[in-house]
Scaffold this active site. Structure first.
Site, PDB file in Angstrom:
ATOM      1  N   ASP A   1       0.813  -1.214   0.000  1.00 19.64           N
ATOM      2  CA  ASP A   1       0.000   0.000   0.000  1.00 19.64           C
ATOM      3  C   ASP A   1       0.848   1.266   0.000  1.00 19.64           C
ATOM      4  O   ASP A   1       0.448   2.287  -0.546  1.00 19.64           O
ATOM      5  CB  ASP A   1      -0.916   0.038   1.224  1.00 19.64           C
ATOM      6  CG  ASP A   1      -1.948  -1.071   1.226  1.00 19.64           C
ATOM      7  OD1 ASP A   1      -1.988  -1.858   0.261  1.00 19.64           O
ATOM      8  OD2 ASP A   1      -2.704  -1.157   2.215  1.00 19.64           O
TER       9      ASP A   1
ATOM     10  N   ASP B   1      -2.420   5.631  -2.916  1.00 18.51           N
ATOM     11  CA  ASP B   1      -1.835   4.447  -2.303  1.00 18.51           C
ATOM     12  C   ASP B   1      -1.082   3.707  -3.397  1.00 18.51           C
ATOM     13  O   ASP B   1      -1.571   3.603  -4.542  1.00 18.51           O
ATOM     14  CB  ASP B   1      -2.908   3.526  -1.719  1.00 18.51           C
ATOM     15  CG  ASP B   1      -3.453   4.026  -0.378  1.00 18.51           C
ATOM     16  OD1 ASP B   1      -3.159   5.175   0.001  1.00 18.51           O
ATOM     17  OD2 ASP B   1      -4.185   3.250   0.277  1.00 18.51           O
TER      18      ASP B   1
ATOM     19  N   HIS C   1      -7.449  -0.066  -4.265  1.00 19.83           N
ATOM     20  CA  HIS C   1      -6.351  -0.978  -4.555  1.00 19.83           C
ATOM     21  C   HIS C   1      -6.733  -1.930  -5.698  1.00 19.83           C
ATOM     22  O   HIS C   1      -7.767  -2.578  -5.667  1.00 19.83           O
ATOM     23  CB  HIS C   1      -5.891  -1.744  -3.311  1.00 19.83           C
ATOM     24  CG  HIS C   1      -5.466  -0.837  -2.198  1.00 19.83           C
ATOM     25  ND1 HIS C   1      -5.308  -1.253  -0.908  1.00 19.83           N
ATOM     26  CD2 HIS C   1      -5.162   0.507  -2.197  1.00 19.83           C
ATOM     27  CE1 HIS C   1      -4.932  -0.226  -0.148  1.00 19.83           C
ATOM     28  NE2 HIS C   1      -4.848   0.854  -0.922  1.00 19.83           N
TER      29      HIS C   1
ATOM     30  N   ASP D   1      -5.176  -4.664  -6.966  1.00 20.70           N
ATOM     31  CA  ASP D   1      -4.670  -6.027  -7.095  1.00 20.70           C
ATOM     32  C   ASP D   1      -5.609  -7.142  -6.642  1.00 20.70           C
ATOM     33  O   ASP D   1      -5.232  -8.314  -6.671  1.00 20.70           O
ATOM     34  CB  ASP D   1      -3.310  -6.166  -6.396  1.00 20.70           C
ATOM     35  CG  ASP D   1      -3.300  -5.601  -4.993  1.00 20.70           C
ATOM     36  OD1 ASP D   1      -4.344  -5.106  -4.536  1.00 20.70           O
ATOM     37  OD2 ASP D   1      -2.230  -5.648  -4.346  1.00 20.70           O
TER      38      ASP D   1
ATOM     39  N   CYS E   1      -0.779  -7.934  -1.157  1.00 19.03           N
ATOM     40  CA  CYS E   1      -0.855  -6.780  -0.260  1.00 19.03           C
ATOM     41  C   CYS E   1       0.157  -6.864   0.873  1.00 19.03           C
ATOM     42  O   CYS E   1       0.755  -5.848   1.256  1.00 19.03           O
ATOM     43  CB  CYS E   1      -2.247  -6.690   0.358  1.00 19.03           C
ATOM     44  SG  CYS E   1      -3.577  -6.380  -0.807  1.00 19.03           S
TER      45      CYS E   1
END
Length: 407
Positions: free
Chosen positions: A154, A238, A287, A289, A391
């Site tokens: 992150d 991020d 995010h 992913d 992550c």
């Protein structure tokens, strides 16, 4: 008389500056500065520990996060916009306090085992420093407590031999970089570049204080209209909203990454890298992913529940688009910060090895059909803190070269 005095003083001062400059020049010229000059202008040392261009080259060194001392973030507007309604009571009750101790203990044990398995696969593992995240802090613009150093993906983005510290967008994560500074200084001393993106003030103007979320339907409507809780008051992002494929880096505008942040990254990385904005049918983008995870050259996992609006561009470029199977995580398992689609948040050790959750048997079968060996690890309790294998890690060094996969 006064004017004369001023004139003389100016003359004296000018003369002093000139003499000082000349004497400094002479002193510098008289010294042997070749070694210093060479050091300042030399290319990256061969022993630089940082080098990673994509998500799949052979992994040699990685940072793995820590669950120790993890705290529930205060229930501020940006946290509310990124979490599901069924957990709002949890945040309101426990904000600023530790996550449930028993759960944390299990998450810590899972990540320790993950680190041991990575080491067994020949990967060097580094960890951030443990910090007391319950400490209250105050800036001129806000007050908060911290959260954790669990998800290095992150906050850190490695592009080539450069480590970029993301500015973040949650107030509870404002000082998260402190847990990684010892490691980053070590990498810098080994020859890596170290960039800290502009730190936002995180003043009230960065957030839509009246962001109207009451249901999933509201989220879908707002996302379709391109409305997010973060404004364009100042750059924020991020690092986990970016995903790398050599010279091409893909990013989404999300609840934590705004267009100013993307533009900063685009200008910073140009002309060697191209930053492309892509978007998804996602009611709660945060995010990339667990929505779009690139696992090999021209090979990407694309979440079937959050289709990519630009997917035809990838297909025309010859990419293979894989839709992962439905996650198997039980409905009653707490996921305070994420969805079940952490099942596709995998870590590639190389093109033929992947770290995948031991419970996600259907995802394992998908990889096996692709000819990719699965390294099975159970991190169910660690999932609850908001991340899967991708992550929980930041790859520092992968053995490979800079290439283009999207021409």
């Amino acid at each position: 008389m006064q004017l004369n005095c001023s004139h003389k003083l100016r003359g004296v001062f000018t003369g002093w500056v000139q003499r000082t400059f000349q004497s400094t020049q002479a002193a510098t010229a008289s010294q042997n500065t070749c070694a210093a000059d060479d050091k300042a202008t030399s290319p990256v040392p061969k022993d630089c520990l940082v080098c990673s261009y994509n998500e799949w080259d052979p992994l040699e060194e990685v940072i793995v996060g820590r669950a120790e001392n993890a705290c529930v973030p205060p229930f501020s507007v940006e946290v509310k916009a990124n979490t599901y309604e069924k957990y709002w009571g949890f945040y309101q009750k426990f904000g600023g306090q530790s996550f449930p101790k028993d759960h944390l203990k299990k998450a810590i044990a899972e990540i320790e085992e993950m680190c041991n398995i990575l080491k067994g696969e020949g990967v060097i593992v580094k960890r951030p420093d443990p910090i007391d995240w319950s400490v209250e802090y105050k800036t001129p613009d806000f007050e908060s407590t911290g959260m954790y150093a669990a998800m290095p993906r992150d906050i850190l983005l490695v592009v080539g031999n450069e480590i970029i510290e993301a500015p973040m967008a949650w107030r509870a994560r404002f000082f998260e970089y402190r847990a990684y500074r010892r490691l980053i200084k070590d990498y810098f001393n080994s020859g890596a570049k170290w960039t800290t993106a502009p730190k936002p003030t995180m003043a009230d103007e960065l957030y839509d204080q009246n962001y109207p979320i009451h249901s999933v339907e509201d989220r879908h409507k707002l996302a379709a209209q391109g409305k997010f809780v973060t404004t364009e008051f100042e750059p924020c992002f991020d690092a986990a909203d970016f995903i790398r494929a050599g010279r091409d880096i893909f990013v989404q505008r999300s609840q934590v990454t705004n267009y100013m942040g993307i533009e900063w990254m685009r200008r910073h990385l140009a002309p060697d890298y191209r930053v492309h904005i892509i978007s998804f049918k996602d009611p709660n983008p945060m995010h990339i992913d667990a929505t779009f995870n690139i696992i090999g050259p021209g090979l990407v996992l694309s979440n079937p529940d959050r289709p990519c609006h630009q997917i035809e561009l990838f297909k025309k470029a010859g990419w293979t688009v894989i839709q992962p199977p439905v996650p198997l995580i039980p409905d009653d398992h707490p996921l305070w910060m994420s969805s079940k689609w952490l099942s596709m948040n995998v870590l590639m050790l190389d093109e033929k090895r992947v770290m995948v959750d031991a419970n996600e048997t259907s995802t394992q079968k998908m990889f096996e059909k692709l000819g990719i060996s699965t390294i099975k690890v159970n991190i169910r309790h660690a999932n609850s803190l908001g991340g899967g294998f991708h992550c929980w890690t930041c790859d520092i060094r992968r053995r490979g070269t800079l290439q283009s996969y999207f021409d």
